[in-house]
Structure formats: structure tokens, C-alpha cells
Design a protein around this motif. Sequence first.
Motif, PDB file in Angstrom:
ATOM      1  N   ALA A   1       0.817  -1.212   0.000  1.00  0.00           N
ATOM      2  CA  ALA A   1       0.000   0.000   0.000  1.00  0.00           C
ATOM      3  C   ALA A   1       0.851   1.263   0.000  1.00  0.00           C
ATOM      4  O   ALA A   1       0.395   2.324  -0.435  1.00  0.00           O
ATOM      5  N   ARG A   2       2.071   1.144   0.469  1.00  0.00           N
ATOM      6  CA  ARG A   2       2.974   2.294   0.459  1.00  0.00           C
ATOM      7  C   ARG A   2       3.663   2.474  -0.883  1.00  0.00           C
ATOM      8  O   ARG A   2       4.466   3.381  -1.068  1.00  0.00           O
ATOM      9  N   GLY A   3       3.374   1.570  -1.826  1.00  0.00           N
ATOM     10  CA  GLY A   3       3.917   1.694  -3.165  1.00  0.00           C
ATOM     11  C   GLY A   3       5.258   1.040  -3.378  1.00  0.00           C
ATOM     12  O   GLY A   3       5.931   1.297  -4.380  1.00  0.00           O
ATOM     13  N   LEU A   4       5.677   0.167  -2.454  1.00  0.00           N
ATOM     14  CA  LEU A   4       6.971  -0.490  -2.589  1.00  0.00           C
ATOM     15  C   LEU A   4       6.892  -1.655  -3.554  1.00  0.00           C
ATOM     16  O   LEU A   4       5.892  -2.382  -3.605  1.00  0.00           O
ATOM     17  N   SER A   5       7.943  -1.860  -4.323  1.00  0.00           N
ATOM     18  CA  SER A   5       8.043  -3.020  -5.203  1.00  0.00           C
ATOM     19  C   SER A   5       8.444  -4.236  -4.384  1.00  0.00           C
ATOM     20  O   SER A   5       8.786  -4.124  -3.197  1.00  0.00           O
ATOM     21  N   ASN A   6       8.426  -5.414  -4.998  1.00  0.00           N
ATOM     22  CA  ASN A   6       8.820  -6.628  -4.281  1.00  0.00           C
ATOM     23  C   ASN A   6      10.246  -6.540  -3.763  1.00  0.00           C
ATOM     24  O   ASN A   6      10.536  -6.946  -2.635  1.00  0.00           O
ATOM     25  N   SER A   7      11.146  -6.013  -4.587  1.00  0.00           N
ATOM     26  CA  SER A   7      12.545  -5.908  -4.149  1.00  0.00           C
ATOM     27  C   SER A   7      12.681  -4.930  -2.990  1.00  0.00           C
ATOM     28  O   SER A   7      13.445  -5.169  -2.044  1.00  0.00           O
ATOM     29  N   GLU A   8      11.941  -3.832  -3.038  1.00  0.00           N
ATOM     30  CA  GLU A   8      11.996  -2.853  -1.950  1.00  0.00           C
ATOM     31  C   GLU A   8      11.398  -3.419  -0.661  1.00  0.00           C
ATOM     32  O   GLU A   8      11.912  -3.164   0.435  1.00  0.00           O
TER      33      GLU A   8
ATOM     34  N   GLY B   1      11.398  -6.568   0.135  1.00  0.00           N
ATOM     35  CA  GLY B   1      12.375  -7.529   0.620  1.00  0.00           C
ATOM     36  C   GLY B   1      13.475  -6.863   1.430  1.00  0.00           C
ATOM     37  O   GLY B   1      13.858  -7.350   2.502  1.00  0.00           O
ATOM     38  N   ARG B   2      13.971  -5.728   0.939  1.00  0.00           N
ATOM     39  CA  ARG B   2      15.023  -5.015   1.665  1.00  0.00           C
ATOM     40  C   ARG B   2      14.493  -4.455   2.981  1.00  0.00           C
ATOM     41  O   ARG B   2      15.173  -4.504   4.002  1.00  0.00           O
ATOM     42  N   ALA B   3      13.270  -3.934   2.942  1.00  0.00           N
ATOM     43  CA  ALA B   3      12.700  -3.313   4.142  1.00  0.00           C
ATOM     44  C   ALA B   3      12.393  -4.334   5.237  1.00  0.00           C
ATOM     45  O   ALA B   3      12.561  -4.051   6.427  1.00  0.00           O
ATOM     46  N   LEU B   4      11.965  -5.532   4.835  1.00  0.00           N
ATOM     47  CA  LEU B   4      11.539  -6.543   5.802  1.00  0.00           C
ATOM     48  C   LEU B   4      12.532  -7.685   5.970  1.00  0.00           C
ATOM     49  O   LEU B   4      12.278  -8.627   6.715  1.00  0.00           O
ATOM     50  N   GLY B   5      13.670  -7.598   5.288  1.00  0.00           N
ATOM     51  CA  GLY B   5      14.696  -8.625   5.434  1.00  0.00           C
ATOM     52  C   GLY B   5      14.304  -9.968   4.854  1.00  0.00           C
ATOM     53  O   GLY B   5      14.546 -11.006   5.467  1.00  0.00           O
ATOM     54  N   MET B   6      13.695  -9.950   3.650  1.00  0.00           N
ATOM     55  CA  MET B   6      13.276 -11.191   2.999  1.00  0.00           C
ATOM     56  C   MET B   6      13.809 -11.248   1.580  1.00  0.00           C
ATOM     57  O   MET B   6      14.116 -10.219   0.974  1.00  0.00           O
ATOM     58  N   ARG B   7      13.899 -12.459   1.057  1.00  0.00           N
ATOM     59  CA  ARG B   7      14.229 -12.625  -0.344  1.00  0.00           C
ATOM     60  C   ARG B   7      13.043 -12.164  -1.193  1.00  0.00           C
ATOM     61  O   ARG B   7      11.891 -12.253  -0.770  1.00  0.00           O
ATOM     62  N   GLU B   8      13.349 -11.712  -2.409  1.00  0.00           N
ATOM     63  CA  GLU B   8      12.276 -11.238  -3.278  1.00  0.00           C
ATOM     64  C   GLU B   8      11.289 -12.353  -3.609  1.00  0.00           C
ATOM     65  O   GLU B   8      10.081 -12.126  -3.706  1.00  0.00           O
TER      66      GLU B   8
END
Length: 215
Positions: A167-174, A176-183
Motif C-alpha cells: 500500500a505504500r507503493g513499494l516493489s517486491n525488491s523494496e 524484501g530489503r525493508a523486511l529482510g526477505m528474499r524477493e
Amino acid sequence: MIRVLITDDEHLVRSGLRAILEANDDIAVVAEAGDGAEALSAVARCRPQVVLMDVRMPGMDGITAAGRIAAASHAPEVIMLTTFDLDDYVHQALRAGASGFLLKDTPPRDLAAAVRTVAGGDAVLAPTVTRRLIGHFAERGPAGIAAAKTRLEALTPREHEVAVAVARGLSNSEIGRALGMRETTVKTHVSRTLAKLGLSNRVQAAILVHDAGLV
């Protein structure tokens, strides 16, 4: 190669969009349509991955066509095109299942990037105008907020975090970086979230999170 259908009632607009998109080696315009009815036929005939759809057209308008396309099985992604950044009708198409919208004066490079974005499973949520539109039409009355929050209770805590990030407009890669997960893990969470909520794409999930007042 990303297969694209262009739908607009003005021939010059279609020609301009075709020229912009076909300047990219990874995009092919497989068909054009002059209204929503023609677009439905072209989708069935040519099986595009992405449909660029004008909002206002004679006959079947883009909103009606977008809803019918999104409801079909194996539907292509739909990007609405509009002249106005707060068109009164675009939110209906977003709720019906369109993957986002662009202004017709979008720079060529950004138009091609948007096609790649939705073809890859993300939504066109990055432009400020899209965020403003979703926020403008979110149903934030007490009843709407409560209903949206109740629907989101079906999600696990991690899926909830992913939904808010979408909802904040983040892509999958973003995300992943924000939440510490693989894409790939993010994609799995997004798919499960949409399935649990009975939604067809990320834009609908983003609107629901906005309706809940979480963004």
C-alpha cells in the motif's frame, strides 16, 4: 517479449503509444482497439500480457472493459490512461482490478517502465498521482475502516506487513530489503495475501489497506 494491447478511441494517440513502446526491444504491440468492446475481443484473440486502456471512450468505456478483463481467468494486467490526474472515474477501475493508471503525458521512458513493472507482477503505484488518487477515494468512514480491518485479520503478521508495504507503493525488491526477505519470499507472501483476501492484484490490496486507515 512483453505483449501489449493499446486501447484508445483516437488513432493518433494509439500510433504515438505504439511508436513509444516499440522503440523498446523487449516490448511488442500485438494489437490496437478503439473502444472497450474491441479491447475484449483483442484480449481473447491476441492474449496480451498488458493492456493500456483509455478511461473515456465512446461505446464501452475503459472502466467497464477493465472490470470485465480483470474478472476473466488468466487476465492480462490493465493500466488505465487518463488526461486528468484525479479523474472521477479512475478509482472505479482500480477497485475493479486495474493494475494502476498513468497520465497520457507520461514520459516515454516511464511508460515503458510501467509496462515492465505490471508485466512483472508489481503495480504502478510509485507515481505520486497514483498514491494521491488511492488516498482520495479510500473509504475512511468508521464503518468502512472497521470492515477493512476485519478483512485484514485473515492475514498472518508477516502477510499484514507485506500488505502495508504494498500500500505504500513499494516493489517486491523494496519490500524484501525493508523486511529482510528474499524477493521470491515476498512474491509468495503477496500471492497468499491476495488469495486470502479474494483480490486480483496489488492495487486492490493497497486500496483495502488504505480503507483500513493503516497508511
